[in-house]
Design a protein around this motif. Structure first.
Motif, PDB file in Angstrom:
ATOM      1  N   THR A 152       0.823  -1.213   0.000  1.00  0.00           N
ATOM      2  CA  THR A 152       0.000   0.000   0.000  1.00  0.00           C
ATOM      3  C   THR A 152       0.857   1.263   0.000  1.00  0.00           C
ATOM      4  O   THR A 152       0.562   2.235  -0.711  1.00  0.00           O
ATOM      5  CB  THR A 152      -0.933  -0.007   1.216  1.00  0.00           C
ATOM      6  OG1 THR A 152      -1.729  -1.200   1.204  1.00  0.00           O
ATOM      7  CG2 THR A 152      -1.854   1.198   1.197  1.00  0.00           C
ATOM      8  N   LEU A 153       1.941   1.260   0.790  1.00  0.00           N
ATOM      9  CA  LEU A 153       2.840   2.417   0.814  1.00  0.00           C
ATOM     10  C   LEU A 153       3.477   2.642  -0.550  1.00  0.00           C
ATOM     11  O   LEU A 153       3.605   3.789  -1.013  1.00  0.00           O
ATOM     12  CB  LEU A 153       3.909   2.219   1.882  1.00  0.00           C
ATOM     13  CG  LEU A 153       3.425   2.284   3.344  1.00  0.00           C
ATOM     14  CD1 LEU A 153       4.575   1.991   4.299  1.00  0.00           C
ATOM     15  CD2 LEU A 153       2.811   3.642   3.648  1.00  0.00           C
ATOM     16  N   ARG A 154       3.884   1.577  -1.197  1.00  0.00           N
ATOM     17  CA  ARG A 154       4.458   1.720  -2.537  1.00  0.00           C
ATOM     18  C   ARG A 154       3.432   2.259  -3.522  1.00  0.00           C
ATOM     19  O   ARG A 154       3.747   3.100  -4.373  1.00  0.00           O
ATOM     20  CB  ARG A 154       4.996   0.375  -3.019  1.00  0.00           C
ATOM     21  CG  ARG A 154       6.210  -0.123  -2.239  1.00  0.00           C
ATOM     22  CD  ARG A 154       6.659  -1.481  -2.747  1.00  0.00           C
ATOM     23  NE  ARG A 154       7.812  -1.965  -1.987  1.00  0.00           N
ATOM     24  CZ  ARG A 154       8.377  -3.154  -2.185  1.00  0.00           C
ATOM     25  NH1 ARG A 154       7.904  -3.964  -3.125  1.00  0.00           N
ATOM     26  NH2 ARG A 154       9.418  -3.511  -1.457  1.00  0.00           N
ATOM     27  N   TYR A 155       2.200   1.803  -3.404  1.00  0.00           N
ATOM     28  CA  TYR A 155       1.150   2.302  -4.298  1.00  0.00           C
ATOM     29  C   TYR A 155       0.879   3.781  -4.042  1.00  0.00           C
ATOM     30  O   TYR A 155       0.695   4.567  -4.983  1.00  0.00           O
ATOM     31  CB  TYR A 155      -0.124   1.484  -4.095  1.00  0.00           C
ATOM     32  CG  TYR A 155      -1.297   1.972  -4.894  1.00  0.00           C
ATOM     33  CD1 TYR A 155      -1.394   1.716  -6.260  1.00  0.00           C
ATOM     34  CD2 TYR A 155      -2.319   2.714  -4.279  1.00  0.00           C
ATOM     35  CE1 TYR A 155      -2.464   2.170  -6.996  1.00  0.00           C
ATOM     36  CE2 TYR A 155      -3.399   3.176  -5.013  1.00  0.00           C
ATOM     37  CZ  TYR A 155      -3.463   2.898  -6.372  1.00  0.00           C
ATOM     38  OH  TYR A 155      -4.530   3.354  -7.100  1.00  0.00           O
ATOM     39  N   VAL A 156       0.879   4.180  -2.759  1.00  0.00           N
ATOM     40  CA  VAL A 156       0.649   5.594  -2.434  1.00  0.00           C
ATOM     41  C   VAL A 156       1.785   6.460  -2.972  1.00  0.00           C
ATOM     42  O   VAL A 156       1.551   7.545  -3.523  1.00  0.00           O
ATOM     43  CB  VAL A 156       0.503   5.761  -0.909  1.00  0.00           C
ATOM     44  CG1 VAL A 156       0.499   7.230  -0.525  1.00  0.00           C
ATOM     45  CG2 VAL A 156      -0.778   5.091  -0.426  1.00  0.00           C
ATOM     46  N   GLU A 157       3.038   6.000  -2.847  1.00  0.00           N
ATOM     47  CA  GLU A 157       4.160   6.760  -3.386  1.00  0.00           C
ATOM     48  C   GLU A 157       4.070   6.896  -4.898  1.00  0.00           C
ATOM     49  O   GLU A 157       4.319   7.975  -5.453  1.00  0.00           O
ATOM     50  CB  GLU A 157       5.479   6.077  -2.991  1.00  0.00           C
ATOM     51  CG  GLU A 157       5.774   6.137  -1.497  1.00  0.00           C
ATOM     52  CD  GLU A 157       7.054   5.409  -1.153  1.00  0.00           C
ATOM     53  OE1 GLU A 157       7.657   4.805  -2.072  1.00  0.00           O
ATOM     54  OE2 GLU A 157       7.458   5.431   0.033  1.00  0.00           O
ATOM     55  N   ALA A 158       3.712   5.804  -5.566  1.00  0.00           N
ATOM     56  CA  ALA A 158       3.566   5.876  -7.020  1.00  0.00           C
ATOM     57  C   ALA A 158       2.439   6.824  -7.416  1.00  0.00           C
ATOM     58  O   ALA A 158       2.549   7.581  -8.387  1.00  0.00           O
ATOM     59  CB  ALA A 158       3.315   4.481  -7.591  1.00  0.00           C
ATOM     60  N   GLY A 203       2.714  10.284  -9.607  1.00  0.00           N
ATOM     61  CA  GLY A 203       1.875  10.517 -10.782  1.00  0.00           C
ATOM     62  C   GLY A 203       1.110  11.821 -10.689  1.00  0.00           C
ATOM     63  O   GLY A 203       1.013  12.567 -11.673  1.00  0.00           O
ATOM     64  N   LEU A 204       0.567  12.125  -9.500  1.00  0.00           N
ATOM     65  CA  LEU A 204      -0.151  13.387  -9.323  1.00  0.00           C
ATOM     66  C   LEU A 204       0.793  14.587  -9.454  1.00  0.00           C
ATOM     67  O   LEU A 204       0.415  15.618 -10.022  1.00  0.00           O
ATOM     68  CB  LEU A 204      -0.830  13.401  -7.947  1.00  0.00           C
ATOM     69  CG  LEU A 204      -2.005  12.440  -7.767  1.00  0.00           C
ATOM     70  CD1 LEU A 204      -2.513  12.489  -6.333  1.00  0.00           C
ATOM     71  CD2 LEU A 204      -3.139  12.753  -8.732  1.00  0.00           C
ATOM     72  N   ALA A 205       2.022  14.447  -8.931  1.00  0.00           N
ATOM     73  CA  ALA A 205       2.982  15.544  -9.061  1.00  0.00           C
ATOM     74  C   ALA A 205       3.338  15.801 -10.521  1.00  0.00           C
ATOM     75  O   ALA A 205       3.420  16.955 -10.963  1.00  0.00           O
ATOM     76  CB  ALA A 205       4.237  15.235  -8.249  1.00  0.00           C
ATOM     77  N   LEU A 206       3.528  14.737 -11.286  1.00  0.00           N
ATOM     78  CA  LEU A 206       3.837  14.906 -12.705  1.00  0.00           C
ATOM     79  C   LEU A 206       2.655  15.523 -13.449  1.00  0.00           C
ATOM     80  O   LEU A 206       2.838  16.394 -14.311  1.00  0.00           O
ATOM     81  CB  LEU A 206       4.210  13.556 -13.318  1.00  0.00           C
ATOM     82  CG  LEU A 206       5.543  12.951 -12.861  1.00  0.00           C
ATOM     83  CD1 LEU A 206       5.728  11.568 -13.468  1.00  0.00           C
ATOM     84  CD2 LEU A 206       6.708  13.857 -13.235  1.00  0.00           C
TER      85      LEU A 206
END
Length: 235
Positions: free
Chosen positions: A56-62, A66-69
């Motif tokens: 879940t943490l990895r998914y949140v970081e990804a 994506g939102l930042a890009l």
């Protein structure tokens, strides 16, 4: 025929009475085994919970990346960005070409010209002209350009534009040009560099002294504008 008797096993053998007694001496009740099942299930559940938490943490970081890009791409597409160019049309005429590189429309407010040896702009004039995204705006600046130089001049001049966009006031960085004037005539006018910084936001103050404050902020104290006033994410 003689009858042979089977060999007798030693009392302390593998299948002797002592081995059976040792097994019977350590009985494991069924209730104890049943009580261990929830403990084992809890351990297994904690193990899989840790694995799911890491996933879940990895998914949140990804997702955050994506939102930042996506936010950066949106800001680059819709943030105001003007390009200024001074062109020599003839020995006696020159013009300024302002190109709106962004998608949003802007309202041009003020043009400033100065020599790099002077901290205060030599020439400034106010406008009220709209500029749609992707379009250009031109104006003859021959007299104004010669007014900020001498009859014989060779050196750097700079131009900047102040404009409104999305309810805020912006100012471009100084676009530099190499100018050569001989006997009051324009010998050459070539661009020197393109600013590395994007447009900066100016404080939008309301009141009768707003125009005077804008000129004061831009011209009199160009170095006192905080860096956090830059429009978005650095170039």
């Amino acid at each position: 025929m003689p009858v042979t008797s089977a060999p007798s096993r030693a009392p302390g053998g593998l299948n002797g009475p002592m081995h059976i007694d040792s097994i019977r001496s350590f009985p494991i009740p069924l209730s104890t085994l049943i009580s261990y099942i929830p403990v084992m299930a809890t351990v297994v559940t904690c193990f899989f919970s840790v694995i799911l938490a890491r996933a879940t943490l990895r998914y949140v970081e990804a997702t955050d990346k994506g939102l930042a890009l996506a936010r950066e791409e949106f800001e680059r597409e819709w943030s105001p960005e003007l390009h200024i160019k001074l062109e020599r049309i003839s020995p006696s005429e020159a013009r300024i070409v302002v190109t709106n590189l962004g998608r949003t429309s802007v309202l041009l407010q003020m043009i400033q010209l100065r020599k790099l040896t002077h901290a205060v702009p030599s020439e400034r004039w106010f406008l009220n002209d709209p500029l749609v995204g992707g379009m250009t705006w031109t104006n003859n600046i021959s007299k104004r350009l010669l007014a900020c130089t001498d009859a014989d001049f060779e050196g750097q001049v700079a131009a900047a534009m102040t404009f409104y966009a999305s309810g805020r006031m912006f100012r471009t960085d100084w676009f530099r040009f190499h100018l050569q004037v001989r006997d009051g005539r324009l010998s050459s006018l070539d661009p020197s560099n393109i600013p590395a910084r994007r447009v900066r936001v100016l404080e939008n103050r309301k009141g009768p002294e707003r125009r005077h404050d804008v000129v004061h902020d831009v011209a009199a104290h160009p170095a006192t504008t905080p860096d956090n006033k830059f429009f978005v994410t650095g170039a």
